[in-house]
Motif scaffolding. Sequence first.
Motif, mmCIF file in Angstrom:
data_model
loop_
_atom_site.group_PDB
_atom_site.id
_atom_site.type_symbol
_atom_site.label_atom_id
_atom_site.label_comp_id
_atom_site.label_asym_id
_atom_site.label_seq_id
_atom_site.Cartn_x
_atom_site.Cartn_y
_atom_site.Cartn_z
ATOM 1 N N GLN A 58 0.832 -1.378 -0.027
ATOM 2 C CA GLN A 58 0.109 -0.032 0.223
ATOM 3 C C GLN A 58 0.688 1.223 -0.008
ATOM 4 O O GLN A 58 0.721 2.080 -0.678
ATOM 5 C CB GLN A 58 -1.069 -0.092 1.251
ATOM 6 N N ARG A 112 -13.178 8.096 -2.551
ATOM 7 C CA ARG A 112 -12.397 7.074 -2.060
ATOM 8 C C ARG A 112 -10.803 7.179 -1.934
ATOM 9 O O ARG A 112 -10.015 7.011 -0.906
ATOM 10 C CB ARG A 112 -12.790 5.725 -2.539
ATOM 11 N N GLU A 119 -8.221 7.891 0.893
ATOM 12 C CA GLU A 119 -6.889 6.899 1.072
ATOM 13 C C GLU A 119 -5.722 7.463 0.962
ATOM 14 O O GLU A 119 -4.748 6.941 1.567
ATOM 15 C CB GLU A 119 -7.127 5.728 0.374
ATOM 16 N N SER A 132 -10.243 6.714 4.939
ATOM 17 C CA SER A 132 -11.171 5.871 4.583
ATOM 18 C C SER A 132 -12.544 6.463 4.045
ATOM 19 O O SER A 132 -12.986 7.647 4.928
ATOM 20 C CB SER A 132 -11.462 4.558 5.368
ATOM 21 N N THR A 140 -16.730 5.428 2.658
ATOM 22 C CA THR A 140 -17.705 4.455 2.106
ATOM 23 C C THR A 140 -18.884 5.327 1.455
ATOM 24 O O THR A 140 -19.194 6.419 1.786
ATOM 25 C CB THR A 140 -18.111 3.583 3.385
#
Length: 662
Positions: A451, A632, A636, A641, A643
């Motif tokens: 990541q 999103r 990130e 985060s 949703t």
Amino acid sequence: MTDAVRWARAPLIVTVAAGGVLALVSIAFTVVTGAGWRAFVDSYTLTNLVIGIGFLGSGAVIAWFGTRNLIGPMFLVCGIGHLMTAAAVMLLLFAIRAGWPVPAVRALATVSMGAWQAGLPGLFPVALLMFPTGRLPSRRWLPVACLLWVSGGYQLVSGLLSDAYYWDHPQATTILSAGLTVSGPLDDAMGYLNSALWVAVIVALVRRYVRGGERTRRRLLWLILALLAGLLINSQRWLTGDGPILFLLSFTLFPIAIGIAIVRYELFDIRLVLSRALLYGLTVSVVVAVYAGLVAAFSLLVPESAERGVAIGSSIVVAICFTPLRLALQRLIDRVFYGTRSDPAATASRIGERLRHDDDLTDVLDRTRAALRLPWLVLHGPTGAELAAAGVPDGSPSSEIPLGYRGTPVGGLVVGLRRGEGRLHDSDRRALDLIATPLSVALHATALSEQVRQARIATIEAGAAERVRLQRELHDGLGPMLASVTFLADAASNLIRSDTDEAERLLGEVRADLRTALDSVRDVVYGLRPIELDDLGLVGALSQKVAGLSGEARRGIAVELDAPWSLPTLSPAVELAAYRIANEALANVIRHSDGRRCVISVSADRDLVVTVEDDGDPPSSWSPGVGLRSIRDRAEEIGGSATAGPTANGWEVRARLPLPVN
């Protein structure tokens, strides 16, 4: 079956048929001559018959399945040799009693003496040297094979030239009988050579086992099982040089075990059978030896009248020692066949120590597979992609151990089961469950590293894309506009004295173009960071955004802002991301929602939470579009985060962004 295959198998069928005929002849003439069971056994007819059938059957199976293994034809020759001896011995007895001519009797005696030499003494040691591939381990072993042939040839020639005879009939000698008597030194030398050659064969098998893969080792274990059984059954013969003839029937186990090892070595878990055979064989042997030793020792110390007490006392000592001895031997044997699975804590400690010093997951799996003697292991990530593997999956049954970190699945460990196992053994599972913890941490760390790598790449690409956008806007928009202003100003300067009106008109165009250029500059600056964020802060900028929406832009939707008057100090990146996310979510509501009310909520606890929800009816099916993916990605990028999706009351976009650590 093709014609080529039929013709290739025709010699095999003929050979098996010939062996069957020889077996029937030996049995038939045993009955005809009335030799009886004692003569049938003492003449080694029974042992040659059974051993010949074992070699012939195993060789036929190996050759039939087309393995192209030379051991198959060699076993066929061994089987025919032993069956010829069995048939010739009974025919010889019939010939003697029927008064056949001497040449016929001697011919049968020659076959009886020489044919079986092709089996156990001749080809069988060479076959062991070539087991399991049907080829010598290397060219360096060719002299050993040649010496095995020499040893077998010596036994054949010395037997044919000797004056030995059968059935107490002086004329039942071989055609080549010359009364040869081998000198003691030569016989001893050949005996030593034969022993050395057998040691070399055993060394070759051990070498194959140590250097071979899992498949080779499973094949060799079948032979080891037969060897242990043969040694145990014939222990008296090895120790005293003599023993019951019927115990020689155990030699049939060798060709059977080799046939299974070559054709169907994966029939079941040979380790389980072999380990249990070793366990109980060694336990019984040690118990018998201890009992005999105790009885002998006590007999020297006590009078003969107390022999019954000696036996009882020895039995008690053996009974007390039996269970600890069995457990100790079981731990030792399990360690040989199943590695360190009986000590899962030590296994996990060693593997975990390796993980602390090395991030090579393949090497860790190799060590785990070697420690537990497993066929293969495969480690995969949460998406099912293979991350590392040890051994080659061969289609055998497997079991999977899920891996997770703090309740989040991070992958799985697929374990290849040993042949014959229907499920993962509890001891293996306990050891692997302990190993699963450091593996899960390693997978989580690997995922985090990936990541970080992806985020670094995304940051570089985003910076490059932003520079390209700025270049395009400056080059294609602001640059030509300023160049036009420059030309117009030069023209006005040239006309200011000769044509005042035209100069004023050109200056008007210059002013208009400068206003347009100023708006372009403002757009570029706003694209980098909205000015109202610096002037008003996040809450003020959102309030201005909501207040600035015209009735036409709202499309009948009442937009509200629910936010505290003040927020903790926000970093510029978090403040910009929150503002952009709220704007994009609001734009989605205005474009696509059929609701009547939209609420933008901003709150701060451990993180900054931005929520945009409306009371519109969610669609029956949906997939994230560019806007939602952008939301999103923005969250990130800074470690947060986001949703988005339908709720019980409508639709909601929720972003959680990290606050600076004080």
